[in-house]
Write a protein that holds these residues in place. Structure first.
Motif, PDB file in Angstrom:
ATOM      1  N   VAL A 126       0.842  -1.192   0.000  1.00 34.90           N
ATOM      2  CA  VAL A 126       0.000   0.000   0.000  1.00 34.90           C
ATOM      3  C   VAL A 126       0.879   1.243   0.000  1.00 34.90           C
ATOM      4  CG1 VAL A 126      -1.828   1.269   1.202  1.00 34.90           C
ATOM      5  CG2 VAL A 126      -1.802  -1.234   1.280  1.00 34.90           C
ATOM      6  N   VAL A 127       0.520   2.196  -0.843  1.00 34.88           N
ATOM      7  CA  VAL A 127       1.112   3.535  -0.822  1.00 34.88           C
ATOM      8  C   VAL A 127       0.012   4.473  -0.361  1.00 34.88           C
ATOM      9  CG1 VAL A 127       2.198   5.357  -2.153  1.00 34.88           C
ATOM     10  CG2 VAL A 127       2.725   2.968  -2.674  1.00 34.88           C
ATOM     11  N   SER A 128       0.141   4.997   0.840  1.00 36.40           N
ATOM     12  CA  SER A 128      -0.902   5.828   1.428  1.00 36.40           C
ATOM     13  C   SER A 128      -0.426   7.273   1.551  1.00 36.40           C
ATOM     14  CB  SER A 128      -1.295   5.292   2.807  1.00 36.40           C
ATOM     15  OG  SER A 128      -0.183   5.343   3.688  1.00 36.40           O
ATOM     16  N   TYR A 129      -1.383   8.181   1.592  1.00 35.26           N
ATOM     17  CA  TYR A 129      -1.047   9.597   1.726  1.00 35.26           C
ATOM     18  C   TYR A 129      -2.189  10.326   2.432  1.00 35.26           C
ATOM     19  CZ  TYR A 129      -4.129  10.087  -2.360  1.00 35.26           C
ATOM     20  OH  TYR A 129      -5.200  10.029  -3.216  1.00 35.26           O
ATOM     21  N   GLY A 130      -1.866  11.501   2.958  1.00 35.83           N
ATOM     22  CA  GLY A 130      -2.889  12.291   3.630  1.00 35.83           C
ATOM     23  C   GLY A 130      -2.404  13.696   3.884  1.00 35.83           C
ATOM     24  N   ASP A 134      -0.378  10.123   7.612  1.00 38.24           N
ATOM     25  CA  ASP A 134       0.333   9.499   6.495  1.00 38.24           C
ATOM     26  C   ASP A 134      -0.446   8.329   5.913  1.00 38.24           C
ATOM     27  OD1 ASP A 134       0.591   7.544   8.416  1.00 38.24           O
ATOM     28  OD2 ASP A 134       2.781   7.590   8.485  1.00 38.24           O
ATOM     29  N   GLY A 135      -1.693   8.138   6.393  1.00 37.25           N
ATOM     30  CA  GLY A 135      -2.523   7.074   5.857  1.00 37.25           C
ATOM     31  C   GLY A 135      -2.324   5.719   6.489  1.00 37.25           C
ATOM     32  N   SER A 136      -1.623   5.656   7.599  1.00 43.09           N
ATOM     33  CA  SER A 136      -1.282   4.349   8.183  1.00 43.09           C
ATOM     34  C   SER A 136      -2.516   3.602   8.677  1.00 43.09           C
ATOM     35  CB  SER A 136      -0.286   4.532   9.334  1.00 43.09           C
ATOM     36  OG  SER A 136      -0.792   5.416  10.313  1.00 43.09           O
ATOM     37  N   ARG A 137      -3.557   4.320   9.091  1.00 40.08           N
ATOM     38  CA  ARG A 137      -4.772   3.624   9.535  1.00 40.08           C
ATOM     39  C   ARG A 137      -5.482   2.967   8.346  1.00 40.08           C
ATOM     40  NH1 ARG A 137      -7.316   8.475  13.027  1.00 40.08           N
ATOM     41  NH2 ARG A 137      -6.486   9.598  11.205  1.00 40.08           N
ATOM     42  N   ALA A 138      -5.498   3.637   7.215  1.00 39.39           N
ATOM     43  CA  ALA A 138      -6.070   3.032   6.014  1.00 39.39           C
ATOM     44  C   ALA A 138      -5.280   1.784   5.623  1.00 39.39           C
ATOM     45  CB  ALA A 138      -6.084   4.039   4.871  1.00 39.39           C
ATOM     46  N   THR A 139      -3.959   1.877   5.712  1.00 39.53           N
ATOM     47  CA  THR A 139      -3.111   0.732   5.377  1.00 39.53           C
ATOM     48  C   THR A 139      -3.377  -0.443   6.301  1.00 39.53           C
ATOM     49  OG1 THR A 139      -1.366   2.138   4.463  1.00 39.53           O
ATOM     50  CG2 THR A 139      -0.723  -0.052   5.203  1.00 39.53           C
ATOM     51  N   ALA A 140      -3.510  -0.191   7.588  1.00 35.07           N
ATOM     52  CA  ALA A 140      -3.752  -1.267   8.553  1.00 35.07           C
ATOM     53  C   ALA A 140      -5.061  -1.990   8.251  1.00 35.07           C
ATOM     54  CB  ALA A 140      -3.773  -0.699   9.968  1.00 35.07           C
ATOM     55  N   GLN A 141      -6.095  -1.243   7.879  1.00 34.08           N
ATOM     56  CA  GLN A 141      -7.374  -1.872   7.569  1.00 34.08           C
ATOM     57  C   GLN A 141      -7.303  -2.672   6.269  1.00 34.08           C
ATOM     58  OE1 GLN A 141     -10.472   1.152   7.824  1.00 34.08           O
ATOM     59  NE2 GLN A 141      -9.483   2.009   9.625  1.00 34.08           N
ATOM     60  N   LEU A 142      -6.582  -2.152   5.293  1.00 37.84           N
ATOM     61  CA  LEU A 142      -6.434  -2.881   4.034  1.00 37.84           C
ATOM     62  C   LEU A 142      -5.677  -4.187   4.239  1.00 37.84           C
ATOM     63  CD1 LEU A 142      -5.729   0.097   1.629  1.00 37.84           C
ATOM     64  CD2 LEU A 142      -7.660  -1.487   1.478  1.00 37.84           C
ATOM     65  N   ARG A 143      -4.719  -4.208   5.141  1.00 35.49           N
ATOM     66  CA  ARG A 143      -4.007  -5.452   5.439  1.00 35.49           C
ATOM     67  C   ARG A 143      -4.984  -6.535   5.886  1.00 35.49           C
ATOM     68  NH1 ARG A 143       1.497  -5.297   6.176  1.00 35.49           N
ATOM     69  NH2 ARG A 143       2.507  -3.254   6.365  1.00 35.49           N
ATOM     70  N   GLN A 144      -5.904  -6.172   6.769  1.00 35.39           N
ATOM     71  CA  GLN A 144      -6.873  -7.142   7.282  1.00 35.39           C
ATOM     72  C   GLN A 144      -7.786  -7.652   6.175  1.00 35.39           C
ATOM     73  OE1 GLN A 144      -8.530  -4.524  10.361  1.00 35.39           O
ATOM     74  NE2 GLN A 144      -7.707  -5.910  11.896  1.00 35.39           N
ATOM     75  N   ILE A 145      -8.236  -6.749   5.328  1.00 32.73           N
ATOM     76  CA  ILE A 145      -9.172  -7.133   4.267  1.00 32.73           C
ATOM     77  C   ILE A 145      -8.504  -8.038   3.247  1.00 32.73           C
ATOM     78  CG2 ILE A 145     -10.519  -6.219   2.330  1.00 32.73           C
ATOM     79  CD1 ILE A 145     -11.026  -3.739   4.157  1.00 32.73           C
TER      80      ILE A 145
END
Length: 209
Positions: A126-130, A134-145
């Motif tokens: 995942v490449v996240s931005y905000g 830095d988008g780390s919460r979005a990345t953590a949720q995508l890992r689970q999915i």
């Protein structure tokens, strides 16, 4: 000074893969005024410098995926078939996502849920931005999915805080950032390793969903 005029840190090249690996890069934001294409163009430049990777960019803003998921007995919509073929052909995935309200965009979740076997036994980063995040919460949720879909979320990701301040309006990279360049190299090196290993494993046909 644009990012093309800045000498990037060298990334390792895969000596294991005898065939080039296909990376599907998914732009997850579809909102008006989105910043995702700027990040995607910058990242594409890094991927295209490698001799071991081919890139297929899938922009969800133009994908035409229906918002309502079809039942198993319903005909598959044409956009779903087209995107599904591209995902099935990929050896690995890079997801580019902003962080909205502590999570990732609904359009990205919709796109993920339309598919199943296309994700399986393939690595994802995942490449996240905000803005401030830095988008780390979005990345953590995508890992689970993605783990639920039998994909392999790798350890190395890229997170860009204050992205609107760090990129120029034309997608240029205004200053040298060795830390971010190193993060990109590490993510590409690791996803290449996993993509090579998992492609060989899929070829044996012994994956159990």
């Amino acid at each position: 000074m644009t990012e093309h005029s800045i000498e990037a840190l060298p990334c390792a090249q895969s000596e294991v893969a005898r065939q080039r690996l296909r990376i599907a890069m998914i732009i997850g934001s579809t909102r008006s005024g989105r910043f995702g294409p700027t990040v995607a163009d910058w990242l594409a430049g890094r991927v295209q410098r490698r001799r071991d990777l081919d890139l297929d960019t899938i922009d969800l803003a133009g994908a035409g995926l229906p918002d309502e998921l079809a039942d198993h007995d319903d005909p598959t919509p044409a956009p779903v078939r087209e995107i599904g073929q591209r995902l099935a052909a990929a050896d690995a995935f890079i997801v580019i996502t902003p962080e909205y309200n502590g999570s990732f965009p609904a359009a990205l979740k919709n796109a993920i849920d339309w598919f199943d076997a296309e994700w399986a036994a393939k690595p994802v980063t995942v490449v996240s931005y905000g803005h401030d995040s830095d988008g780390s919460r979005a990345t953590a949720q995508l890992r689970q999915i993605f783990a639920e879909l039998n994909a392999v979320p790798i350890r190395r990701t890229v997170a860009v805080a204050r992205a609107w301040q760090r990129f120029g309006a034309d997608g240029s990279w205004p200053r040298r950032d060795p830390e971010l360049e190193a993060a990109v190299c590490a993510a590409l090196d690791q996803i290449t390793w996993w993509a090579t290993a998992l492609r060989a494993a899929r070829a044996r046909g012994d994956f159990v969903a």
